[in-house]
Enzyme design. Structure first.
Site, PDB file in Angstrom:
ATOM      1  N   LYS A 271       0.926  -1.031   0.027  1.00  0.00           N
ATOM      2  CA  LYS A 271       0.018  -0.074   0.075  1.00  0.00           C
ATOM      3  C   LYS A 271       0.932   1.133  -0.021  1.00  0.00           C
ATOM      4  CE  LYS A 271      -3.161   2.403   3.202  1.00  0.00           C
ATOM      5  NZ  LYS A 271      -4.065   2.311   4.254  1.00  0.00           N
ATOM      6  N   GLU A 275      -3.310   7.104   2.413  1.00  0.00           N
ATOM      7  CA  GLU A 275      -3.318   7.263   3.707  1.00  0.00           C
ATOM      8  C   GLU A 275      -2.335   7.542   4.769  1.00  0.00           C
ATOM      9  OE1 GLU A 275      -6.392   4.062   4.496  1.00  0.00           O
ATOM     10  OE2 GLU A 275      -8.025   5.262   3.701  1.00  0.00           O
ATOM     11  N   ARG A 308      -1.576  -2.018  -4.496  1.00  0.00           N
ATOM     12  CA  ARG A 308      -2.680  -1.757  -4.374  1.00  0.00           C
ATOM     13  C   ARG A 308      -3.145  -0.436  -5.226  1.00  0.00           C
ATOM     14  NH1 ARG A 308      -4.651  -0.745   1.139  1.00  0.00           N
ATOM     15  NH2 ARG A 308      -6.667  -2.344   0.956  1.00  0.00           N
ATOM     16  N   ASP A 348     -14.780   2.350  -0.762  1.00  0.00           N
ATOM     17  CA  ASP A 348     -13.941   1.474   0.217  1.00  0.00           C
ATOM     18  C   ASP A 348     -14.884   0.414   0.987  1.00  0.00           C
ATOM     19  OD1 ASP A 348     -12.212   0.800   2.081  1.00  0.00           O
ATOM     20  OD2 ASP A 348     -12.378   2.627   3.179  1.00  0.00           O
ATOM     21  N   GLU A 376     -16.101  -4.419   7.991  1.00  0.00           N
ATOM     22  CA  GLU A 376     -15.832  -2.971   8.788  1.00  0.00           C
ATOM     23  C   GLU A 376     -17.054  -1.979   8.404  1.00  0.00           C
ATOM     24  OE1 GLU A 376     -12.621  -1.347   6.712  1.00  0.00           O
ATOM     25  OE2 GLU A 376     -13.005   0.717   7.454  1.00  0.00           O
TER      26      GLU A 376
END
Ligand code: GCU
Length: 657
Positions: A271, A275, A308, A348, A376
Site C-alpha cells: 500500500k 492514507e 494496491r 471503500d 468494517e
C-alpha cells in the site's frame, strides 16, 4: 470442543443418516496414499482423521490397495492444471475404489476436502463424478494484523498468528491452515497493509520460518506486506526513491535475504501513497515505478508484488475518481510479476458500490480484486451480513470492456486479456476469539469467500447451505432456517443502512449511524439528495465505464434504482422504477429492514434446543444487539431525511410535526 466454534466448519461428527453411514463405511474403509509429506501427506492425514470421526470407526492410511473399500489418493498431471482434481469410482489393482486424483499435490488436497464435504453434507457417493479446477490463480487471505497483535478493522479479538510467541506454533495455526485449504485458498498475506517494516527484519524472518513451513504443508504460500520506506527505516538510507541505485541495491539484498529464510514465499503486497503510507509519488515517480522496483528484486526468486490501487485524498468529491485517474495512464507499465490489486468498488468496501471502473480499463496489466470479509462497514461482529450475494454481484458485473460478457470474474481470472496472474484477495475476519469470528454466523463469510474465489459461478444458496450443514449439521429445519437467515441478510442490511446506494452515513468507527458526520456523501438538502457523479453535471465518474454501462449510469431514466443516489442527485419526489418516490422508499426500506431483523431474531430463537446451547445462546445474544442497532439505524436515517426534506411518511405516523 464441539460446543463452540473453535473448529469452524471442520467438524466431523458421526454421520447421522444410517443408510449413508453404511454406504460410506462400505466404500471408505482405508486411505491409500504414498508415503509423503507436503499437501499430499496433509490430505491423507485429514481424510484418515476426519473419516475415523465421521464414520465412527478407524479409517487408517495404507501404502497400497489391500482389501475392499480403498479410498485412493493420487496425483497425475492434468491439462486442467496442478490445482485441479477429479473424484471418481474405478478399479485400482483390480479392486473397486473411490479415487481422488489431483493434478499435483495441491489438487489432491482440494479433492480430499471435496470428498469430506460430500460426507459432511450427506451426499451419496453412488454416482461420484467430479472434475474441478479453480477459476482464479491467486486466492488469497489478507490479514490486517499488526506486530503488537492488534488487528486493524478486526472484530474478533487479536491476531490469529500470535507474532509475539512465534516461532512457537499451536493447534490454532493448524486449524487456520486447514480451514483456508479446505475452501481452496492458496496464499495468505499475514500482516497489515499499513505495514510495519520490522516484519522483514532478520529476527522476524527467523520467527516466521516454522509458520511458513506449516502453511506450505497445506498448499498455502506466505506473503508479506511491505513498507515502501523500509530502506530508510531498516537500512538507514536517506531516501526510498525507486530510481536511486542504493535503494535498488537495498531491496535486491533484502529480498534475497527474505527468500533465503523462506524460499517459497509467494511475494509481497504494498500500500503506497495512500492514507499516509510512504510511496514513490513523493520522489516524483509513479506507482508503476514503485511496483517495478519490488517486482524486479523479487523476480529472480519467483516472487510477485501486489500493488494496491486504493488511493484517495479523503475528499468525497474525488474519492470515486482518484484510483482510476492514477492507474489508467499506467496501463502496460507494470512488470510481468506485478499485479494491481483493486478494491471491488471505487470507494471503500461500502455496503453497495458499482464495480470499480478499473476492471476492464487495464488490458495490459495484471489485475486482481480485493474484497472485504471483515465487516468494517457491514455491521462488524454485531450485524449478520452474509456477503456472498454482494461479492457475486461484483464478480458478475459486466464491464463490456471486450463486448458483452466481459465480467469482472473473467477479467481478474486472467482470461479476458490472456494473463497468467490474477485472482482475488479477501481482507480476513478472523481473530483469536474461541470461535474465530465472534459472531458465529460470520464464519460463513470466511467460507463463502474461499468457495467463490475457487469458482465465482457457484450459487449463493448452495454455498450457504454447504457451510450450514458442515457447521451445524444436516437437520432439515435447521438448515432451512440458517440458510435463509444468511441469504437475506445483506439485502436487509442494505435496506436499513443504505438508501439507494448512499454510502458513509456512519461515524469514524464505521459502525454507528451518523448522516451528519460526512454530509458530502449524501448531499441531502431541502430539495433532494444523492451524489452527482455524471459527466454532464457531476464529477465525471460515469464516464470511466465502457458503453453501454456508462450510458446506463449517466442517464437518470436508465440508472438502476439501487445505485441511484450513488450516481445522481435527485429531488425527493423523484419516482423510482418501483413507482415510489425516493423519500418514501427511504422511509419504507428503513422500516421494513429493521422489522425484518426482528423476524430474523425470532427465527433464530426457534432453533433453541436444536443447536448446542452455547453456540445458540452466543448467536441469540448477537441477534438481540443486531435488532437494537437496526432500530437505531432506522430512526437515525429516517429521522435525518425527514428533517432535511420535511416530507411526511405516507405510511406511518411516527413523526410529530
Ligand atoms: C479502509 C480502512 C483502513 C484501511 C484502508 C485500506 O479505509 O478503514 O483501516 O487501512 O481501508 O484498505 O488501506
Amino acid at each position: 470442543p464441539d460446543e463452540d466454534g473453535s473448529r469452524l466448519w471442520l467438524r466431523y461428527p458421526l454421520v447421522a443418516d444410517r443408510r449413508l453411514l453404511d454406504e460410506y463405511r462400505r466404500d471408505l474403509r482405508y486411505v491409500v496414499a504414498p508415503d509423503t509429506d507436503g499437501p499430499l501427506g496433509s490430505a491423507a492425514g485429514e481424510l484418515s482423521r476426519a473419516l475415523t470421526s465421521l464414520l465412527g470407526r478407524d479409517v487408517p492410511i495404507r501404502r497400497k490397495v489391500d482389501g475392499a473399500g480403498p479410498l485412493v489418493l493420487r496425483t497425475a498431471a492434468s491439462d486442467a492444471g496442478p490445482e485441479s482434481y477429479t473424484l471418481r469410482r474405478g478399479r485400482v489393482d483390480g479392486t473397486a475404489a473411490v479415487i481422488i486424483t489431483g493434478g499435483a499435490d495441491r489438487g489432491a488436497l482440494y479433492g480430499a476436502f471435496h470428498l469430506l464435504r460430500l460426507v459432511q453434507t450427506h451426499v451419496t457417493l453412488d454416482r461420484l463424478d467430479v472434475a474441478e479446477r479453480p477459476r482464479n490463480p491467486l486466492r488469497l487471505a489478507n490479514h490486517w494484523d499488526n506486530l503488537d497483535g492488534s488487528v486493524e478493522r478486526g472484530y474478533a479479538g487479536r491476531s490469529v498468528f500470535g507474532f509475539a510467541e512465534l516461532p512457537e506454533l499451536t493447534e490454532r495455526h493448524s486449524t487456520y491452515a486447514r480451514a483456508l485449504a479446505s475452501v481452496g485458498l492458496n496464499g495468505t498475506v499475514i500482516n497489515n497493509v499499513n505495514a510495519n517494516a520490522q516484519f522483514i527484519a532478520p529476527e522476524m524472518l527467523f520467527k516466521l520460518q516454522p509458520l511458513a513451513a506449516l502453511l506450505r504443508g497445506w498448499g498455502i504460500s506466505l506473503y508479506l506486506s511491505l513498507n515502501f520506506a523500509s530502506p530508510m527505516i531498516l537500512g538507514g538510507l536517506t531516501t526510498a526513491d525507486p530510481f536511486d541505485a542504493g535503494v535498488k541495491d537495498w531491496w535486491r539484498t533484502k529480498i534475497t535475504e527474505i527468500y533465503r529464510a523462506i524460499p517459497d514465499l509467494g511475494g509481497f503486497l504494498v500500500k503506497a501513497d495512500s492514507e499516509g503510507q510512504p510511496g514513490p509519488i513523493s520522489y516524483g515517480r509513479t506507482h508503476a515505478d514503485g511496483a517495478n522496483l519490488i517486482a524486479e528484486a523479487a523476480a529472480p526468486h519467483g516472487g510477485i508484488v501486489m500493488w494496491r490501487a486504493f488511493v484517495h485524498d479523503f475528499n468525497a468529491l474525488e474519492w470515486s475518481n482518484k484510483a482510476y485517474e492514477t492507474f489508467k495512464p499506467l496501463d502496460g507499465k507494470f512488470a510481468d510479476n506485478a499485479i494491481v490489486q483493486i478494491k471491488n468498488g471505487p470507494i471503500d468496501f461500502q455496503v453497495r458500490e458499482p464495480a470499480h471502473p478499473l476492471f476492464g480499463a487495464l488490458p495490459n496489466t495484471n489485475a486482481m480484486m480485493e474484497l472485504q470479509v471483515t465487516q468494517e462497514y457491514t455491521g462488524q461482529s454485531t450485524h449478520l451480513c452474509y456477503l456472498v450475494p454482494q461479492w457475486q454481484e461484483v464478480y458478475g458485473f459486466d464491464t463490456h470492456a471486450e463486448g458483452s460478457g466481459t465480467t469482472v470474474a473473467k477479467i481478474i481470472s486472467g482470461r479476458t486479456y490472456g494473463r497468467e496472474l490474477g485472482g482475488v484477495a479477501g481482507v480476513m475476519n478472523l481473530g483469536d476469539d474461541t470461535d474465530w469470528t465472534r459472531h458465529q454466523l460470520a464464519a460463513a463469510n470466511t467460507h463463502g469467500y474461499g468457495r467463490l474465489a475457487w469458482n465465482p459461478g457457484l450459487k449463493a444458496r448452495d454455498i450457504a447451505e454447504e457451510w450450514t450443514r458442515q457447521t451445524f449439521g444436516n437437520d432439515q429445519r435447521e438448515v432451512a432456517v440458517i440458510t435463509g437467515l444468511l441469504l437475506g441478510s445483506w439485502q436487509t442490511y442494505l435496506d436499513y443502512t443504505n438508501p439507494l446506494g448512499v454510502s458513509f452515513l456512519i461515524k469514524g468507527d464505521h459502525f454507528t449511524p451518523s448522516p451528519q458526520t460526512n454530509t458530502g456523501w449524501h448531499q441531502a438538502d431541502a430539495e433532494g439528495t444523492g451524489f452527482d457523479r455524471t459527466v454532464a453535471t457531476g464529477n465525471g465518474f460515469t464516464g470511466f465505464y465502457h458503453r453501454p454501462v456508462s450510458d446506463r449510469f449517466e442517464n437518470l431514466s436508465d440508472c438502476p434504482d439501487e445505485l441511484l443516489l450513488f450516481l445522481h442527485h435527485v429531488p425527493y419526489g423523484h419516482r423510482l422504477k418501483s413507482g415510489k418516490t425516493v423519500i418514501q422508499h427511504v422511509y419504507d426500506s428503513h422500516f421494513d429492514g429493521a422489522a425484518e431483523v426482528g423476524r430474523m431474531r425470532d427465527r433464530w430463537r426457534e432453533l433453541r434446543g436444536r443447536i448446542d446451547a452455547k453456540r445458540w445462546a452466543d448467536t441469540a445474544e448477537r441477534f438481540d444487539r443486531h435488532r437494537e442497532q437496526a432500530i437505531l439505524w432506522r430512526d437515525t436515517i429516517a429521522g435525518y431525511y425527514f428533517a432535511a426534506s420535511r416530507v411526511l411518511d405516507e405510511r406511518r405516523s411516527w413523526v410529530q410535526v
